[in-house]
Scaffold this motif. Structure first.
Motif, PDB file in Angstrom:
ATOM      1  N   UNK A  60      39.085   4.026 -28.167  1.00  0.00           N
ATOM      2  CA  UNK A  60      38.968   3.857 -26.725  1.00  0.00           C
ATOM      3  C   UNK A  60      40.277   3.346 -26.124  1.00  0.00           C
ATOM      4  N   UNK A  61      40.933   2.418 -26.802  1.00  0.00           N
ATOM      5  CA  UNK A  61      42.209   1.897 -26.311  1.00  0.00           C
ATOM      6  C   UNK A  61      43.252   3.005 -26.235  1.00  0.00           C
ATOM      7  N   UNK A  62      43.358   3.822 -27.272  1.00  0.00           N
ATOM      8  CA  UNK A  62      44.335   4.914 -27.277  1.00  0.00           C
ATOM      9  C   UNK A  62      44.043   5.918 -26.163  1.00  0.00           C
ATOM     10  N   UNK A 104      45.209   6.498 -18.420  1.00  0.00           N
ATOM     11  CA  UNK A 104      45.636   5.637 -17.317  1.00  0.00           C
ATOM     12  C   UNK A 104      47.121   5.774 -16.997  1.00  0.00           C
ATOM     13  N   UNK A 105      47.928   6.049 -17.998  1.00  0.00           N
ATOM     14  CA  UNK A 105      49.379   6.096 -17.802  1.00  0.00           C
ATOM     15  C   UNK A 105      49.955   7.500 -17.754  1.00  0.00           C
ATOM     16  N   UNK A 106      49.093   8.504 -17.760  1.00  0.00           N
ATOM     17  CA  UNK A 106      49.579   9.889 -17.693  1.00  0.00           C
ATOM     18  C   UNK A 106      50.439  10.262 -18.882  1.00  0.00           C
TER      19      UNK A 106
END
Length: 167
Positions: free
Chosen positions: A139-141, A147-149
């Motif tokens: 989920x973090x990856x 979120x950061x494109x």
């Protein structure tokens, strides 16, 4: 080894391609059997009409469906590796780690062997309850990339004294 893969999205089809290229007998199933048939044709696998049919006689069953579709089902290996890396699991020249968890030593050994054959470094994180931590890593990856494109070309690699753990 006969491997059943339930789900033919990015992860399922990537894993199917990698396993078939290693000479494994791969059987695919999907909610829509025609999707399984198309991917099977593309990757050199076989399609089944149902998950039960795909799993019948399989040595390993991989659940490769969205987490929202598997409430109450145990986690599986490969959830920390983006589907595009399953056939070439290298980022910036560094092989990615393939984390897995489980309670059955024989099943863990089979998963470790497949992970290694695919080019990932197998890392045994312990009992099945540790799979929850792997879900958080995945989920973090995903979140960082979305979120950061980012280009979805990140992966997990532990550094230091971490060899292939005994299963």
């Amino acid at each position: 080894m006969r491997i059943a893969i339930i789900g033919v999205g990015t992860v399922g089809s990537g894993l199917a391609r990698a396993a078939a290229s290693l000479g494994h007998d791969v059987v695919l199933s999907a909610r829509h059997p025609e999707h399984a048939a198309k991917v099977a044709e593309d990757v050199g696998a076989r399609a089944a009409d149902s998950a039960a049919e795909a799993a019948d006689g399989a040595h390993m069953v991989v659940l490769a469906v969205p987490s929202t579709a598997v409430a109450g089902v145990s986690d599986k290996a490969f959830n920390t590796v983006f589907g595009g890396f399953l056939t070439h699991p290298v980022v910036d020249g560094i092989p990615l780690d393939g984390f897995y968890a489980g309670d059955d030593p024989a099943a863990k050994a089979a998963v470790a062997d497949l992970v290694a054959a695919m080019g990932l470094r197998p890392i045994d994180v312990g009992a099945l309850r540790a799979a929850r931590s792997l879900e958080h890593m995945a989920f973090l990856d995903i979140s960082l990339n979305a979120r950061n494109g980012l280009s979805w070309s990140s992966g997990w690699k532990l550094l230091g004294d971490v060899g292939r753990a005994e299963t």
